[in-house]
Write a protein that holds these residues in place. Structure first.
Motif, PDB file in Angstrom:
ATOM      1  N   ARG A 190       9.448   4.312   3.470  1.00 30.03           N
ATOM      2  CA  ARG A 190       9.620   5.354   4.477  1.00 30.03           C
ATOM      3  C   ARG A 190       8.367   5.477   5.355  1.00 30.03           C
ATOM      4  O   ARG A 190       8.452   5.606   6.578  1.00 30.03           O
ATOM      5  CB  ARG A 190       9.923   6.682   3.779  1.00 30.03           C
ATOM      6  N   ASP A 191       7.174   5.423   4.707  1.00 34.36           N
ATOM      7  CA  ASP A 191       5.921   5.656   5.440  1.00 34.36           C
ATOM      8  C   ASP A 191       5.561   4.537   6.424  1.00 34.36           C
ATOM      9  O   ASP A 191       5.067   4.810   7.517  1.00 34.36           O
ATOM     10  CB  ASP A 191       4.749   5.836   4.463  1.00 34.36           C
TER      11      ASP A 191
ATOM     12  N   LYS B 196       2.622   2.789  -0.049  1.00 34.90           N
ATOM     13  CA  LYS B 196       2.719   3.115  -1.478  1.00 34.90           C
ATOM     14  C   LYS B 196       3.598   2.105  -2.222  1.00 34.90           C
ATOM     15  O   LYS B 196       4.711   1.809  -1.809  1.00 34.90           O
ATOM     16  CB  LYS B 196       3.311   4.523  -1.627  1.00 34.90           C
TER      17      LYS B 196
ATOM     18  N   ARG C 272       8.757   5.861  -1.051  1.00 35.59           N
ATOM     19  CA  ARG C 272       7.828   6.492  -0.104  1.00 35.59           C
ATOM     20  C   ARG C 272       7.192   5.443   0.802  1.00 35.59           C
ATOM     21  O   ARG C 272       7.069   5.642   2.009  1.00 35.59           O
ATOM     22  CB  ARG C 272       6.755   7.280  -0.850  1.00 35.59           C
TER      23      ARG C 272
END
Length: 161
Positions: A32-33, A11, A29
């Motif tokens: 983190r992803d 993202k 995000r």
């Protein structure tokens, strides 16, 4: 037999409207992803011989975060300008130029091209959310033989799985 991983970048941040699309970074995000997906893939024993990424900042960042968590050195990550904005067939064309010494490769790019590449390669259409990773088994001995319909969809993993 070859293994091709097709990855849609994590993202990205849309917060700066003056920033060129190519230069958009990952948002929180995405940051983190990408490592989380890398850890999940590492648990399955995934370790691609080469990671080829679009030159866009968000794709390069995704590729490097995946590489780190997969235990793949930065020297295994290659930037490919043709992946930025590539169509499905354009993505497969990039894959067909890979060195035959590579048994597996991961391509990191953008939608709709990545989703289209999965469909063209395997005949199965999957809309990839950000940071999705698709594993395809490709029934070829040489990457140059990779064309539409030569792949088999093995798995689709997304951050929300």
């Amino acid at each position: 037999m070859k293994t091709l991983y097709l990855v849609r970048h994590a993202k990205s941040d849309w917060g700066d409207p003056l920033l060129d699309d190519h230069d958009r970074p990952l948002n929180e995000r995405g940051l983190r992803d990408a490592p989380a997906m890398g850890h999940r893939l590492a648990e399955r024993g995934v370790r691609p011989d080469r990671i080829v990424t679009s030159t866009a900042v968000r794709a390069r960042s995704t590729a490097r975060l995946l590489a780190r968590t997969l235990g793949v050195g930065d020297d295994h990550v290659v930037e490919e300008p043709r992946l930025y904005g590539a169509t499905g067939s354009g993505i497969l064309a990039v894959a067909s130029t890979l060195d035959d010494a590579l048994g597996s490769a991961m391509l990191v790019g953008h939608n709709p091209g990545m989703s289209d590449a999965v469909g063209e390669l395997t005949g199965e259409w999957v809309e990839l959310p950000t940071c999705a990773v698709v594993e395809c088994r490709v029934n070829v001995d040489h990457w140059a033989e990779l064309v539409e319909g030569t792949g088999e969809l093995v798995s689709v993993a997304t951050p929300k799985d």
